[in-house]
Every structure is written in structure tokens, then in C-alpha cells.
Design a protein around this motif. Structure first.
Motif, short mmCIF file in Angstrom:
data_model
loop_
_atom_site.label_atom_id
_atom_site.label_comp_id
_atom_site.label_asym_id
_atom_site.label_seq_id
_atom_site.Cartn_x
_atom_site.Cartn_y
_atom_site.Cartn_z
N PHE A 249 10.71 34.98 12.31
CA PHE A 249 10.85 34.64 10.91
C PHE A 249 12.16 35.25 10.28
CE2 PHE A 249 10.18 35.49 6.46
CZ PHE A 249 10.23 34.32 6.03
N ASN A 250 12.46 36.70 10.67
CA ASN A 250 13.60 37.30 10.49
C ASN A 250 14.73 36.50 10.75
OD1 ASN A 250 12.38 39.29 9.03
ND2 ASN A 250 13.12 40.98 10.40
N LYS A 251 14.77 35.71 11.83
CA LYS A 251 15.97 35.09 12.39
C LYS A 251 16.10 33.83 11.40
CE LYS A 251 19.36 33.87 15.06
NZ LYS A 251 20.58 34.59 15.07
N TRP A 252 14.93 33.29 11.21
CA TRP A 252 14.82 31.99 10.17
C TRP A 252 15.47 32.38 8.83
CZ3 TRP A 252 12.63 30.79 5.77
CH2 TRP A 252 12.47 29.34 5.17
N ALA A 253 14.97 33.47 8.38
CA ALA A 253 15.24 34.02 6.93
C ALA A 253 16.62 34.31 7.02
CB ALA A 253 14.39 35.21 6.53
N ILE A 254 17.12 34.85 7.73
CA ILE A 254 18.65 35.25 7.68
C ILE A 254 19.65 34.10 7.71
CG2 ILE A 254 19.51 36.03 10.15
CD1 ILE A 254 20.50 38.58 8.95
N ARG A 255 19.19 32.77 8.63
CA ARG A 255 20.07 31.89 8.87
C ARG A 255 19.84 30.77 7.41
NH1 ARG A 255 22.26 30.56 13.75
NH2 ARG A 255 23.20 28.82 12.28
N VAL A 256 18.28 30.75 6.96
CA VAL A 256 18.19 29.72 6.18
C VAL A 256 18.43 30.16 4.74
CG1 VAL A 256 16.24 28.22 5.05
CG2 VAL A 256 16.04 28.56 7.61
N ILE A 257 18.13 31.43 4.21
CA ILE A 257 18.37 31.86 2.98
C ILE A 257 19.71 32.24 2.99
CG2 ILE A 257 17.59 33.73 1.23
CD1 ILE A 257 14.77 33.68 2.49
N GLY A 258 20.46 32.71 4.08
CA GLY A 258 21.85 33.22 4.05
C GLY A 258 22.41 32.01 3.73
N LYS A 259 22.42 30.90 4.75
CA LYS A 259 23.02 29.70 4.37
C LYS A 259 23.29 29.00 3.01
CE LYS A 259 24.71 27.59 7.60
NZ LYS A 259 26.17 27.60 8.08
N ALA A 260 21.68 29.08 2.59
CA ALA A 260 21.70 28.15 1.25
C ALA A 260 21.85 29.11 0.07
CB ALA A 260 20.21 27.73 1.16
N LEU A 261 21.60 30.19 0.01
CA LEU A 261 21.71 31.02 -1.22
C LEU A 261 22.76 32.31 -1.08
CD1 LEU A 261 18.13 31.48 -2.30
CD2 LEU A 261 19.74 29.88 -3.26
N SER A 262 22.46 33.43 -0.22
CA SER A 262 23.31 34.33 -0.22
C SER A 262 24.66 34.16 0.16
CB SER A 262 22.66 35.64 0.75
OG SER A 262 21.36 35.92 0.34
N THR A 263 25.15 33.51 1.36
CA THR A 263 26.30 33.44 1.56
C THR A 263 27.19 32.70 0.51
OG1 THR A 263 25.83 33.24 3.95
CG2 THR A 263 27.76 32.36 3.09
N PRO A 264 26.62 31.37 -0.06
CA PRO A 264 27.62 30.71 -1.14
C PRO A 264 27.52 31.64 -2.47
CG PRO A 264 25.86 29.27 -0.26
CD PRO A 264 25.51 30.35 0.38
N ALA A 265 26.67 32.57 -2.54
CA ALA A 265 26.84 33.29 -3.60
C ALA A 265 27.68 34.57 -3.51
CB ALA A 265 25.36 34.20 -3.85
N MET A 266 27.68 34.89 -2.28
CA MET A 266 28.78 35.95 -1.96
C MET A 266 30.06 35.14 -1.86
SD MET A 266 27.63 39.09 -1.05
CE MET A 266 28.76 39.82 -0.19
N LYS A 267 30.50 34.36 -1.52
CA LYS A 267 31.69 33.47 -1.65
C LYS A 267 32.02 33.33 -3.02
CE LYS A 267 31.95 32.94 2.80
NZ LYS A 267 32.45 33.91 3.67
N VAL A 268 31.09 33.05 -4.04
CA VAL A 268 31.36 32.93 -5.42
C VAL A 268 31.90 34.47 -6.02
CG1 VAL A 268 30.25 32.64 -7.65
CG2 VAL A 268 29.66 31.18 -5.82
N LEU A 269 31.46 35.20 -5.32
CA LEU A 269 32.08 36.57 -5.87
C LEU A 269 33.57 36.65 -5.74
CD1 LEU A 269 29.17 39.13 -4.65
CD2 LEU A 269 29.54 38.22 -6.93
#
Length: 839
Positions: A338-358
């Protein structure tokens, strides 16, 4: 194409955004196919050929290769720009894919060389994915602004998600048709080469935005000193390092879990990998589509924290269940998968775009180099660090049973993810500070450029003009000192029944309340508000008791003084001020709906007055928000809204700061008011919360006339009456207005009915022009002075309608008289002085 059109409709793109969205979506689609096929082939082959102890070594080698690839990318970017550097990386990826295919074909699995081939493919996996993402995001952040990036980055990324989903799902089919997964490397190469060709359309459509300017002319050198001098940059770097560490630790446990599942079930490793990634990609599709609404409603804080918080929670559960249910390894493996799912799914949809916005709030001279340094060089250091830590862990504990080893890794990850959450919270706090500082920098630049705030008050040159008129000269000095005793005297002037107010008199507060309620004189009420602010224990209850019966300008004074006192509301009072914010938003959107209905059909003076009324309502809203939220931040946003320079960039950052300090419910109400969107779009956003309706021009004008004058001022009513009669020739409403206690309304009705001037009203307007009040007071304040500051009577002593006769008789020390042919006009100089202080 149908799906793409549906996505455009869901994203609610402006026509100017559609072309870029389509081109960038195609780009993510192409490199999504390329990297996905490459990942399945090299990961499954590496799992077959490498031992547990070999994985960290692979990560270290991957980091070294990443340094070389990053240096290559940065060198090309510095000399040629974003498009050529990104093209060069795609080209090299395609060439590597072809070479790996040739090696796999030439060296069979039984060959001793095959292990080195497995390493060669694996060490290029993460660096290529990272640098391709870096090159793509660099282009995207140049093409879109901050608001567009927040809204569209994750949606554009659905191209890569859809491509990956199709790729992973089709691996078993291709393997059956082709006899092996190895030919998929040629698909990777082909996708990369096509992606390079499509870049020319992006470059052509965004020629100015992507025009390369030599870095030496714009950018500072990014080194350790800059990171340690700038806390935001340092936290940005630390959080990025943790995100990379998380990727490799999760990937490490994932690969071990896949090996365990494959050995226990007998399923081919490549099939297990493709099925797992198919599930991951399905999650990415769903979350990417939801990301726009999540980031809009929950803000950057949730987007940044989502990934580390979910990983921390999942890993804690893995460790707890691993200890509690010692003999059930499935639970540990399930959570780690599940961690693999979370780091890819949540990262792709939320955290990575948010970090780019920074990156959008970093200094422009640092932005490109900072992104290359963090997403490129620094992340490779993090890769080496990950490999080194995992090498130590696997060397010390690699002899353990695989499930026991995974439990140990889970416990270590808990500590790392906990630290990640902590640093992310600090980063978000600094992000808000960075936006505020950025706004202050823009406002300071505006000030230095000679643009002053529209609410700045009377300038030195204006004061010079003031002394050229005797009434204004006296008004300027009249209220130079407003101590408690002076306020007593002034209040007594407007309220003859109050002979004297004695300090600390226990009855003075109740006396003042009665005076405020009984005497509607604007200046009397203003003085009582100023007097009561000195009594903090009473002032809050005074505000809550009289807020609703007060004029709009008096409401602003009340809340402004409450803020200046440093008041912080408790939970019960927070609810009260929140409800007042909601009422204020209703008034603003009603005014905008009114403007939308009458625009182009009425005289420009009325629409101008309505626009000014909107600004005044916004001022009240900002004061109310300061009670509930960070005063400095709200002030910075208010300065942008009130400033003469309405630059798009400042507005975007103001809305972004607002988005990060308001509660979820308040965001939905307030943010649409300040976004750079059409009224119809704003109406669509607020329609679910507020009643917003359209009326015909005449019905809307009639509604203005029926609205309480404390909400809609006398001047707007006067203009609405003139326009209503012009459009309908309805004399009945003029007859009704004749008896109005609003002098400008009754005088206007008389003029329209009799087609002749009202002499005393004309004298008043002439005085306002002679004093040049429109130069010193906003149009919203002049009607108050017309009603409460000027008293006209004919020479036969017959006075016109004016509720201030008693005031003028008792306030003789502050009254100046002007004789006109039609009569005598008394001017309240004290009232004028108070209004000048208000501005």
C-alpha cells in the motif's frame, strides 16, 4: 479524442489554455508510455538477477548516474534553454532503451553478463524518470502561472497516468504475443522520439515564455550558502530529500515484498509488477481527476502533507500488525505494498504538483537554477544517501528472514516519515510567509514606482490644497487632538441632553448607548464609536449590539478599531464574526449581480457608484477577516486589492495567500470574490451556497430603491431613481420618493416631477463643489456629509428637509454659514474634520 474533450470540460479551461493543455497532455502521454514499459522490463529483470544486498548498491550506482545525467541536463539548459535540454534527455533515454534491447537480445539470461545488463537498466530507471519530470515541469511552470499550475498540473499529469495504466495492463498481452517483455524497450524508445517531435509545437505556441535568456544574466548561483541564508529554500531542500528517501525506502520494501509474493504464489515477477502498477495507475487516474477539487477546497497544506502523513500512518499500522500478528506476514506485506500505492498515487496527484507550485513563489532570478539544483543535483545526493543507508541496513540485517527484515524496515521508516511530516509543516508555514513577503515586495515596488494605495489618505500636496480654503483649513485643525475629554465635548455638541461625561462614571456607558440608539446623526455615532474603543471590556458588546443598525461606513470603523485593539475572538464570537463575513459576501455578490444586470443600460455614474460600493463592502469584509485570521496576511491581500496596480501576478499571489489561511467553509465563500474570473463563473461557484438571481434592468433598479439605505447609500438610490424614471416614466415612484427623509432622494424626485431645480439642494451641491470635497472624500462619504453636515434654510426661515436641525442649533461653535441668493447654508466643520480623519 472524446476522453480528452471530456477532460477539458472537467478542467473548465479558458480558450487560451486549451492549446497548451492539449500539447502538454500529449507530452505526458508519450513519456508515460516510454517510462512505464521501461520500468516493467528493467525492474522485473533486476529483481530476478539481484539479491537483497544488491538493491542498495543499485541505488548508489543510480545516484552516481543521476549526477552525470543532471549535470548534462543543466549544462544544456544553461546554454540552450528548457526545450533543448528536455529534448536531449528524451533522446538519450531513447538511445539507452535501444541499447538495452540489443544487450538483452545478445546476452541470454544464463550469461554472466546478464547481471550487469540488469544493473545498467536499473541504475538508469530513477534518474531518467526524475530528469524527464524535471524538464517537463520546468516547461510547464514557464507556460502556466501559479493559479493555473495549482489547477492544471495534476490534470495534465493524467496523460502519463492513463498511458502507464494502459502500458501495465497490456504487459501480459504483449509478453504473450511477443514471447518476452524485452521488445517493450523499443516501444519506450519510440515514444521518446515521438515526444521530441511534439516539443516543437509547444515551443512554437509559447515562443516568448520559452525564449531562452542566458542564465548568467538572470540567475544567481545556487550553493549551500544560499540555502542556509534562506529558510524557505532550506526547508524546501530538506523536504525534497525526505521525499526521495521515502521513494527509495518504499521501493526497497516493495521489491522485497514482490519477490516474497512471487516466490510464495509462483506467479511471474513481471506479471506481479505489472498488476501492482496497474492498480497504482488506476488510483492515479482517480486521484488526479480529484486533485483540482481537493487542492481548491483543502489548500496547499493538505496537498503537501497528504503523502508523508498517509505513509506514516500506513507504516505505523504495518509495524503494529507485524508485532501484534507475528505469524501473519500478509498484513505487513499488504501495508508495505500500500505504501508503494500511496507514494505513487498521492504523490502524483497532490504532493508532487504542490511541490512544483512552491517554485512559483521563489525569486525569479533563482527559480530555474533552484529547480535544477533541488530536483536534479540534490535529489541525486538523496539517492546516494538512500543507497548508503539501505546498504548499511541490508549488510547488518540482510541475513534475517525476509518478513522480519521488512518489519525492521517499517520501524525505521516510521522515524523518517515522522520527521518528514514535521519539516513539511514548517515548510508550509514558511510558504505562507514567502507569499506575504513576495506581495510586500511587489507593493514596495509599486510604491517606489509612484503608484499609491487608493486608501492611503490625504497626501502632503493635498494638505497644501486644503489650506487654500478656510473651511477645510479649520476642519484640518479641528480634530488635531482627540483625547477623552475632547471626545466628551464633541459628543455633547451633537447630543445636548448629555451635559457632561465623567471618566469612569458607571452610567456613562449606558448613556452613550442610549445616545447612539436615539440619535442617528452620523458624526455623533462616529464619535461614540471612537470614545468606546477606549473601553475594551465594553467595546465588543457595543459592536455586537449596534453593528446591524449602523451605516456601512460606521461598521467599518467599528471592526477596524476592534482589530487595532488586538482583539482575538473565542469560539462563540468567532461564529458571530463568521456569520457577519457571510452577510458581507452576500452583499458583495448582490452588488455584482446588480452591476451585471444594469451594465450598459444605465448611466455610467450608477455603475461607477455600484463598483465603489463593492469596494467598500470588500473593505468591511477584510476588516472582518482580520478579526478571524492572520491580520498581517489579510492586510497584505487588502493592499493588493486596493492598489492601483491591478497586475495579474499580484492578484494570483494574493488569492493564493488567502487560500492558505482561510478555513475550508470560508474559502468557498471568499476566494471566488477575488479570483480573476467572469461574473458567470463566480456565480456558478457560489450558486450552491448563496442565492444569486438575475432581474430585468427596471426590476433591479426598483430593488435598489427598496433596499435599506444603511446597506445601499443615498447616492446610489438617487442615481437609481433617475434611471428608473428615465426608463419607465413612472411618476408614482417619484411621488413616493418626495416624502423620503433622504434629502437627495426627495430633491431629485421633485426636480424630475417639476422639471425645475430645488434651490436649497442646489446650494448644497454648489458648496460641496466649492469646498472641492470630491477631491478629498470618496463618493460613498459625500452623501453622508450632504445629509448630516449641511443645513439649508430659506431667507423666510423655512428649512428644507434635514434631520440635523437640532444638531446645528446645539453645535454652534463648529458651524460656519454661507449666504446664497436662495437662503442660508450652515456647514458643520467638525463633521467635515471627522470625515477627513476617516479617510
Amino acid at each position: 479524442m472524446y476522453i480528452f474533450r471530456k477532460l477539458i470540460g472537467y478542467a473548465k479551461l479558458d480558450p487560451s489554455e486549451e492549446k497548451n493543455f492539449m500539447l502538454l497532455f500529449l507530452q505526458t502521454l508519450l513519456f508515460g508510455f516510454g517510462t512505464s514499459f521501461y520500468l516493467v522490463v528493467v525492474s522485473s529483470y533486476f529483481i530476478k538477477k539481484a539479491s537483497i544486498s544488491s538493491l542498495p548498491t543499485g541505488y548508489i550506482l543510480s545516484g552516481i548516474f543521476g549526477f552525470l545525467l543532471t549535470a548534462f541536463y543543466k549544462r544544456v539548459a544553461k546554454k540552450r534553454g528548457a526545450i533543448p535540454s528536455y529534448s536531449a534527455v528524451l533522446l538519450s533515454f531513447g538511445i539507452v532503451s535501444v541499447l538495452l534491447f540489443a544487450c538483452r537480445q545478445h546476452f541470454p539470461d544464463s550469461s554472466p553478463v546478464s547481471k550487469y545488463v540488469a544493473y545498467l537498466g536499473f541504475i538508469g530507471l530513477s534518474p531518467y524518470i526524475a530528469i524527464i519530470a524535471l524538464g517537463y515541469s520546468t516547461i510547464t511552470l514557464k507556460v502556466f502561472n501559479l493559479a493555473q499550475s495549482k489547477r492544471l498540473l495534476a490534470l495534465i499529469g493524467t496523460g502519463e497516468v492513463v498511458a502507464s495504466f494502459i502500458a501495465y495492463l497490456s504487459v501480459p498481452l504483449f509478453k504473450q504475443l511477443l514471447g518476452s517483455e524485452v521488445p517493450l524497450l523499443l516501444f519506450s524508445a519510440g515514444s521518446s522520439f515521438i515526444a521530441i517531435l511534439s516539443l516543437k509545437y509547444i515551443s512554437r505556441h509559447n515562443k516568448e515564455k520559452l525564449q531562452h535568456i542566458p542564465a548568467a544574466r538572470l540567475e544567481r548561483k545556487i550553493d549551500l550558502k544560499l540555502f542556509f541564508k534562506n529558510e524557505f529554500y532550506l526547508l524546501f531542500a530538506v523536504v525534497s530529500i525526505f521525499s526521495v528517501l521515502a521513494v527509495y525506502f518504499v521501493d526497497f520494501s516493495f521489491l522485497l515484498s514482490v519477490r516474497y509474493v512471487a516466490s510464495e504464489s509462483g506467479i511471474e515477477t513481471a506479471t506481479v509488477v505489472s498488476v501492482v502498477f496497474c492498480v497504482i495507475k488506476f488510483g492515479e487516474v482517480v486521484f488526479s481527476l480529484l486533485s483540482r477539487s481537493i487542492m481548491s477546497s483543502q489548500g496547499m497544506k493538505v496537498a503537501l502533507l497528504a503523502q508523508p502523513a498517509v505513509l506514516l500512518g500506513s507504516t505505523v499500522l504495518a509495524a503494529v500488525f507485524g508485532v501484534t500478528f507475528w505469524n501473519i506476514p500478509f498484513l505487513v506485506v499488504a501495508f508495505l505494498l500500500f505504501n508503494k500505492w500511496a507514494i505513487r498515487v498521492i504523490g502524483k496527484a497532490l504532493s508532487t504538483p504542490a511541490m512544483k507550485v512552491l517554485y512559483m513563489v521563489t525569486d525569479e532570478q533563482d527559480r530555474a537554477s533552484l529547480q535544477a539544483s533541488i530536483d536534479g543535483t540534490l535529489n541525486q545526493y538523496a539517492t546516494l544517501l538512500s543507497g548508503g543507508l539501505l546498504l548499511i541496513i541490508s549488510t547488518c540485517f540482510g541475513h534475517m528472514e525476509i518478513i522480519l527484515f521488512l518489519k525492521l524496515v517499517a520501524i525505521i521508516c516510521i522515524l523518517a516519515f515522522g520527521a518528514w511530516v514535521s519539516f513539511t509543516l514548517k515548510l508550509f508555514t514558511n510558504y505562507k510567509i514567502k507569499i506575504k513577503d513576495y506581495l510586500h515586495h511587489l507593493l514596495e515596488h509599486e510604491k517606489n514606482s509612484g503608484l499609491v494605495n487608493e486608501e492611503a489618505g490625504i497626501s502632503a500636496s493635498e494638505q497644501t490644497a486644503v489650506v487654500n480654503h478656510p473651511f477645510l483649513e479649520k476642519a484640518l485643525s479641528e480634530t488635531a487632538v482627540l483625547d477623552r475629554d475632547t471626545l466628551n465635548q464633541y459628543i455633547s455638541s451633537y447630543n445636548p441632553e448629555i451635559k457632561k461625561l465623567i471618566r469612569n462614571d458607571p452610567f456613562s456607558y449606558s448613556v452613550l448607548k442610549r445616545a447612539y440608539y436615539n440619535n442617528e446623526n452620523f458624526f455623533s455615532r462616529l464619535l461614540i464609536i471612537w470614545y468606546n474603543r477606549a473601553e475594551p471590556l465594553h467595546f465588543l458588546s457595543f459592536v455586537k449590539e449596534f453593528y446591524r443598525i449602523s451605516d456601512l461606513q460606521l461598521k467599518i470603523q467599528m471592526i477596524k478599531l476592534l482589530n487595532e485593539s488586538g482583539y482575538v475572538p473565542d469560539a462563540a464570537n468567532s461564529y458571530y464574526f463568521t456569520s457577519q463575513c457571510e452577510e458581507c459576501v452576500k452583499e458583495i455578490i448582490w452588488t455584482e449581480a446588480t452591476i451585471n444586470d444594469v451594465l450598459g443600460s444605465v448611466d455610467q455614474k450608477l455603475t461607477d457608484a455600484l463598483f465603489e460600493h463593492t469596494k467598500i463592502q470588500q473593505q468591511l469584509l477584510f476588516e472582518l477577516l482580520k478579526v478571524l485570521y492572520e491580520k498581517d496576511s489579510i492586510t497584505a491581500i487588502q493592499d493588493v486589492v486596493n492598489g492601483k496596480d491591478k497586475s495579474f501576478e499580484k492578484k494570483i499571489f494574493a488569492v493564493e495567500l488567502l487560500d492558505n489561511i482561510l478555513d475550508t467553509g470560508m474559502k468557498k465563500l471568499v476566494i471566488p470574490l477575488f479570483e480573476d474570473i467572469s461574473f458567470n463563473t463566480r456565480k456558478e461557484k457560489l450558486q450552491k451556497i448563496l442565492l444569486i438571481y438575475n432581474l430585468s434592468v427596471t426590476d433591479r433598479l426598483k430593488e435598489i430603491l427598496m433596499t435599506n439605505f444603511m446597506t445601499v447609500g443615498p447616492y446610489i438610490k438617487q442615481l437609481a431613481l433617475e434611471e428608473y424614471y428615465r426608463l419607465t416614466q413612472d411618476k408614482s415612484i417619484l411621488s413616493a420618493s418626495l416624502s423620503s427623509n433622504l434629502e437627495n432622494l426627495s430633491a431629485t424626485a421633485a426636480i424630475l416631477l417639476n422639471n425645475a431645480e430645488e434651490p436649497l439642494f442646489t446650494d448644497k451641491m454648489q458648496t460641496i463643489e466649492e469646498i472641492n470635497l470630491p477631491h478629498f472624500l470618496s463618493g460613498s462619504l459625500i452623501p453622508y456629509y450632504l445629509k448630516w453636515g449641511l443645513f439649508a434654510r430659506q431667507k423666510n426661515n423655512r428649512a428644507n428637509k434635514n434631520a440635523t436641525k437640532q444638531t446645528f442649533q446645539s453645535n454652534a461653535d463648529h458651524i460656519e454659514s454661507i449666504t446664497y441668493p436662495n437662503g442660508i447654508l450652515s456647514v458643520d466643520v467638525l463633521g467635515l474634520s471627522l470625515m477627513l480623519r476617516m479617510k
